[in-house]
Design a protein around this motif. Structure first.
Motif, mmCIF file in Angstrom:
data_model
loop_
_atom_site.group_PDB
_atom_site.id
_atom_site.type_symbol
_atom_site.label_atom_id
_atom_site.label_comp_id
_atom_site.label_asym_id
_atom_site.label_seq_id
_atom_site.Cartn_x
_atom_site.Cartn_y
_atom_site.Cartn_z
ATOM 1 N N TYR A 2 0.825 -1.206 0.000
ATOM 2 C CA TYR A 2 0.000 0.000 0.000
ATOM 3 C C TYR A 2 0.864 1.262 0.000
ATOM 4 N N VAL A 3 0.464 2.215 -0.814
ATOM 5 C CA VAL A 3 1.100 3.524 -0.855
ATOM 6 C C VAL A 3 0.237 4.503 -0.066
ATOM 7 N N THR A 10 -2.555 0.882 -3.922
ATOM 8 C CA THR A 10 -1.302 0.138 -3.910
ATOM 9 C C THR A 10 -0.286 0.730 -4.885
ATOM 10 N N GLU A 11 0.943 0.270 -4.722
ATOM 11 C CA GLU A 11 2.021 0.687 -5.624
ATOM 12 C C GLU A 11 1.684 0.307 -7.062
ATOM 13 N N ALA A 12 1.117 -0.881 -7.249
ATOM 14 C CA ALA A 12 0.741 -1.331 -8.595
ATOM 15 C C ALA A 12 -0.321 -0.416 -9.202
ATOM 16 N N GLN A 13 -1.269 0.042 -8.396
ATOM 17 C CA GLN A 13 -2.304 0.946 -8.905
ATOM 18 C C GLN A 13 -1.712 2.299 -9.294
ATOM 19 N N GLY A 39 -2.067 12.991 3.528
ATOM 20 C CA GLY A 39 -0.894 13.502 2.819
ATOM 21 C C GLY A 39 0.415 12.792 3.106
ATOM 22 N N SER A 40 0.408 11.794 3.986
ATOM 23 C CA SER A 40 1.664 11.130 4.334
ATOM 24 C C SER A 40 2.249 10.325 3.185
ATOM 25 N N CYS A 41 1.473 10.037 2.158
ATOM 26 C CA CYS A 41 1.955 9.225 1.042
ATOM 27 C C CYS A 41 2.460 10.056 -0.139
ATOM 28 N N VAL A 42 2.350 11.357 -0.075
ATOM 29 C CA VAL A 42 2.667 12.195 -1.240
ATOM 30 C C VAL A 42 4.125 12.045 -1.675
ATOM 31 N N ALA A 47 7.964 9.853 -5.668
ATOM 32 C CA ALA A 47 9.068 8.959 -6.022
ATOM 33 C C ALA A 47 8.630 7.938 -7.072
ATOM 34 N N LEU A 48 7.442 7.385 -6.908
ATOM 35 C CA LEU A 48 6.945 6.407 -7.884
ATOM 36 C C LEU A 48 6.703 7.037 -9.248
#
Length: 71
Positions: A2-3, A10-13, A39-42, A47-48
């Protein structure tokens, strides 16, 4: 993996949306809401997407030190 825990993205999504044309965190947010709650995943999203920690500068906008000073 999960991102974005808030929306279960998810990372794949993220990679699928990138392949579909999302190039910025804002475009990704429009596609799936990732990054719009806590916002913690921004940074991980940046990076992705290959944007690093300073996406605006990498997109051609001048760094703050390059802006003219106000008179």
């Amino acid at each position: 993996m999960y991102v974005c825990s808030c929306f279960g993205i998810t990372e794949a999504q993220v990679k699928q949306h990138a392949e579909g044309g999302a190039r910025t965190p804002r475009q990704l947010a429009s596609a799936c809401k990732a990054g719009t709650d806590c916002g913690s995943c921004v940074r991980r999203i940046q990076a992705l997407l290959g944007r690093g920690a300073c996406p605006r500068h990498e997109q051609g906008e001048p760094a703050l030190s390059a802006l003219p000073e106000a008179a």
